[in-house]
Design a protein around this motif. Sequence first.
Motif, PDB file in Angstrom:
ATOM      1  N   UNK A  42      17.903   3.748 -10.226  1.00 41.13           N
ATOM      2  CA  UNK A  42      18.000   2.972 -11.453  1.00 41.13           C
ATOM      3  C   UNK A  42      16.770   2.066 -11.587  1.00 41.13           C
ATOM      4  N   UNK A  43      15.907   2.315 -12.573  1.00 37.48           N
ATOM      5  CA  UNK A  43      14.678   1.528 -12.679  1.00 37.48           C
ATOM      6  C   UNK A  43      14.910   0.063 -13.003  1.00 37.48           C
ATOM      7  N   UNK A  44      15.918  -0.229 -13.840  1.00 38.64           N
ATOM      8  CA  UNK A  44      16.129  -1.633 -14.191  1.00 38.64           C
ATOM      9  C   UNK A  44      16.713  -2.408 -13.013  1.00 38.64           C
ATOM     10  N   UNK A  45      17.533  -1.768 -12.192  1.00 39.81           N
ATOM     11  CA  UNK A  45      18.041  -2.450 -11.004  1.00 39.81           C
ATOM     12  C   UNK A  45      16.904  -2.721 -10.020  1.00 39.81           C
ATOM     13  N   UNK A  46      15.978  -1.784  -9.898  1.00 41.42           N
ATOM     14  CA  UNK A  46      14.805  -2.044  -9.052  1.00 41.42           C
ATOM     15  C   UNK A  46      14.023  -3.241  -9.581  1.00 41.42           C
ATOM     16  N   UNK A  47      13.929  -3.343 -10.908  1.00 43.92           N
ATOM     17  CA  UNK A  47      13.229  -4.484 -11.500  1.00 43.92           C
ATOM     18  C   UNK A  47      13.940  -5.798 -11.226  1.00 43.92           C
ATOM     19  N   UNK A  48      15.280  -5.793 -11.309  1.00 44.83           N
ATOM     20  CA  UNK A  48      16.050  -7.015 -11.036  1.00 44.83           C
ATOM     21  C   UNK A  48      15.877  -7.438  -9.585  1.00 44.83           C
ATOM     22  N   UNK A  49      15.932  -6.480  -8.665  1.00 43.85           N
ATOM     23  CA  UNK A  49      15.761  -6.803  -7.244  1.00 43.85           C
ATOM     24  C   UNK A  49      14.349  -7.300  -6.970  1.00 43.85           C
ATOM     25  N   UNK A  50      13.362  -6.725  -7.640  1.00 45.11           N
ATOM     26  CA  UNK A  50      11.981  -7.185  -7.469  1.00 45.11           C
ATOM     27  C   UNK A  50      11.837  -8.634  -7.911  1.00 45.11           C
ATOM     28  N   UNK A  51      12.467  -8.967  -9.035  1.00 44.93           N
ATOM     29  CA  UNK A  51      12.431 -10.362  -9.505  1.00 44.93           C
ATOM     30  C   UNK A  51      13.155 -11.279  -8.530  1.00 44.93           C
TER      31      UNK A  51
ATOM     32  N   UNK B 258       7.938   1.790 -12.504  1.00 43.65           N
ATOM     33  CA  UNK B 258       8.632   2.151 -13.735  1.00 43.65           C
ATOM     34  C   UNK B 258       8.373   1.108 -14.812  1.00 43.65           C
ATOM     35  N   UNK B 259       8.148   1.565 -16.032  1.00 41.11           N
ATOM     36  CA  UNK B 259       7.810   0.664 -17.136  1.00 41.11           C
ATOM     37  C   UNK B 259       8.958  -0.304 -17.422  1.00 41.11           C
ATOM     38  N   UNK B 260      10.187   0.223 -17.545  1.00 34.68           N
ATOM     39  CA  UNK B 260      11.312  -0.644 -17.894  1.00 34.68           C
ATOM     40  C   UNK B 260      11.605  -1.666 -16.797  1.00 34.68           C
ATOM     41  N   UNK B 261      11.588  -1.219 -15.542  1.00 31.48           N
ATOM     42  CA  UNK B 261      11.837  -2.150 -14.442  1.00 31.48           C
ATOM     43  C   UNK B 261      10.779  -3.225 -14.367  1.00 31.48           C
ATOM     44  N   UNK B 262       9.535  -2.826 -14.589  1.00 30.22           N
ATOM     45  CA  UNK B 262       8.427  -3.796 -14.549  1.00 30.22           C
ATOM     46  C   UNK B 262       8.561  -4.815 -15.679  1.00 30.22           C
ATOM     47  N   UNK B 263       8.883  -4.334 -16.872  1.00 30.78           N
ATOM     48  CA  UNK B 263       9.027  -5.250 -18.007  1.00 30.78           C
ATOM     49  C   UNK B 263      10.179  -6.209 -17.801  1.00 30.78           C
ATOM     50  N   UNK B 264      11.312  -5.702 -17.295  1.00 26.40           N
ATOM     51  CA  UNK B 264      12.463  -6.573 -17.091  1.00 26.40           C
ATOM     52  C   UNK B 264      12.149  -7.655 -16.060  1.00 26.40           C
ATOM     53  N   UNK B 265      11.490  -7.286 -14.963  1.00 25.93           N
ATOM     54  CA  UNK B 265      11.132  -8.275 -13.945  1.00 25.93           C
ATOM     55  C   UNK B 265      10.237  -9.358 -14.536  1.00 25.93           C
ATOM     56  N   UNK B 266       9.297  -8.958 -15.389  1.00 30.81           N
ATOM     57  CA  UNK B 266       8.384  -9.939 -15.991  1.00 30.81           C
ATOM     58  C   UNK B 266       9.106 -10.843 -16.981  1.00 30.81           C
ATOM     59  N   UNK B 267      10.036 -10.284 -17.734  1.00 30.72           N
ATOM     60  CA  UNK B 267      10.793 -11.114 -18.684  1.00 30.72           C
ATOM     61  C   UNK B 267      11.650 -12.133 -17.946  1.00 30.72           C
TER      62      UNK B 267
ATOM     63  N   UNK C 228      17.957  -1.183 -20.911  1.00 28.65           N
ATOM     64  CA  UNK C 228      16.978  -2.262 -21.066  1.00 28.65           C
ATOM     65  C   UNK C 228      17.093  -2.885 -22.454  1.00 28.65           C
ATOM     66  N   UNK C 229      17.129  -2.039 -23.493  1.00 31.34           N
ATOM     67  CA  UNK C 229      17.197  -2.540 -24.864  1.00 31.34           C
ATOM     68  C   UNK C 229      18.562  -3.131 -25.186  1.00 31.34           C
ATOM     69  N   UNK C 230      19.622  -2.486 -24.736  1.00 27.49           N
ATOM     70  CA  UNK C 230      20.963  -2.980 -25.047  1.00 27.49           C
ATOM     71  C   UNK C 230      21.250  -4.310 -24.353  1.00 27.49           C
ATOM     72  N   UNK C 231      20.746  -4.463 -23.120  1.00 24.99           N
ATOM     73  CA  UNK C 231      20.911  -5.742 -22.442  1.00 24.99           C
ATOM     74  C   UNK C 231      20.235  -6.870 -23.205  1.00 24.99           C
ATOM     75  N   UNK C 232      19.063  -6.592 -23.777  1.00 31.14           N
ATOM     76  CA  UNK C 232      18.353  -7.591 -24.572  1.00 31.14           C
ATOM     77  C   UNK C 232      19.091  -7.898 -25.871  1.00 31.14           C
ATOM     78  N   UNK C 233      19.696  -6.880 -26.463  1.00 35.65           N
ATOM     79  CA  UNK C 233      20.474  -7.113 -27.687  1.00 35.65           C
ATOM     80  C   UNK C 233      21.630  -8.063 -27.392  1.00 35.65           C
ATOM     81  N   UNK C 234      22.336  -7.847 -26.291  1.00 35.44           N
ATOM     82  CA  UNK C 234      23.411  -8.758 -25.899  1.00 35.44           C
ATOM     83  C   UNK C 234      22.876 -10.169 -25.668  1.00 35.44           C
ATOM     84  N   UNK C 235      21.707 -10.262 -25.053  1.00 36.71           N
ATOM     85  CA  UNK C 235      21.087 -11.549 -24.759  1.00 36.71           C
ATOM     86  C   UNK C 235      20.821 -12.339 -26.037  1.00 36.71           C
TER      87      UNK C 235
END
Length: 505
Positions: free
Chosen positions: A217-226, A237-246, A323-330
């Motif tokens: 899961x790329x977004x979970x990898x991004x969350x763990x990286x953060x 991964x683009x999505x994981x990298x973007x989520x970690x940066x956000x 990635x997009x749906x989580x941001x919509x909820x946010x």
Amino acid sequence: MLTNQLNLMYTLSAGLVTGPKGFGGKHYADPLSVVPGWVPLFDDVIPPAALELARSEESHLVPIVASLDLSALRGLIHAQDTHGQLRALQWPEDARGDERMLWIPAPLPVAWIQGILFPSKEARALVLEQAADYANVPLDSYKLQVKPRLYSAKSTVAWPIYGLSLPDRDRSLHHVSGVGAVQGLLVGLGNRGDALVTAARHLTDPTAGAAEEPLQDPVLRGILAWAQRDSERANADVQGRMLARLLTAIIDAKTQAGDATDRERCPPDTQQVVLDGLEAERQALAEPKWQDALARLIADLKGSVGLGDATVSELLQRHQKPFSRGLILFFLRQRCEELLRFEQPLLTDQDRVVAAALFGARGGWMELPQALKDVPGLTLATSHRMAMLAQQADATGLDLGPAPPRIQLLRELLSVEGDRWAKRQQDGALELVRGMGWQQVLKTRISLGKGDYRLQVDGRGAHLLLDGEVKAVTTDVDMGRLFELLAMTAIPARIDAKVRKTLKL
């Protein structure tokens, strides 16, 4: 530890014993202010000048002592002896018994607080009354005692302290507080799906995946990286990298706001922080398809906070990625409690993983509902995890002892590899079903021996008459239907505790 009632209430709700910057806003002067970033602990009684410092800023402040259990602590700290001399020592091996005061690098887990000690019955009553005004101050979770001797006996500790040369370790704790909040939200949401269980396991225990296949899961990898401040982990991964940066941008904005002067301080607009971050990512991307997708997402996120042209369902149908749906909820909801209650048939558990990370970073541990923090073991495990992450980031070398067991979610505890539960799981499932009133998932089988049976119908209903005793009555739980209901329903803490007791946990 000497402080005052307002600082103590903040400490209990924040989950960490910390320095002034860890308060994020107002910290009233107390001994924690003397060497910022170090927790001073007195051995027995409190010097009068220290008591005066704890109530010096406002007339309504009451000095309060909290006792801490240091049995798990290992590492380099500083201590003062009866002569006021400060020395470094490895705790507890180098302790000589003449230490009158300890200085320990902050933060420490709030779960180490064993009791709260008041100068008088009147002070205890006053603080209890004030704490009742806040929804997230669990004062009644601690042993509350009146110990006037602590506040009046002659102290052998030199105070004020002159010539202290300890380094300033005071740090903002928005990052670890955000990580703790994500852990809590994943526990609150975890029964909804397997992706949430996986995320909770990996975020709580960094070694959880050591013996497993690499995370896909790329977004979970991004969350763990953060969470672990490991930028390399998300780069694939683009999505994981973007989520970690956000997530990092949200924390940075909160930290900058906390570091501002009282006159300039105001809460950051985290939605604008995210929009700015997404626009920067869009401009940096080389692939046109990603640029177009981000442009559409940015436009819909902006519309969701105004008079947009789409319903929630339409937004979720336009954007299929977690990635997009989580941001919509946010953007659609503000508080962690709203995320826990939010129901939408189109949402997947992967969508909620992303949303939990964003909401947790924005709200921090303090914003979690107290009912969630009261889940047995959650505060114990999370306060240790937050303190450990902060100590590692500061490279103090302090060992806070073994991590408390992580909380296994009911979905996890009731899962099986085959199609049958073990006996204790069957009993736990029955306890859950009966507690929740889910009669629709139960099937009762009555096994009868050989013989003749008569059916009797009267005003009370229908009765099957037979000679002798019933051979067996079994109640089965529809496993699939149970998990469907578990995914849609928040389980009250009282029922959760009963199920865990039945499971012998």
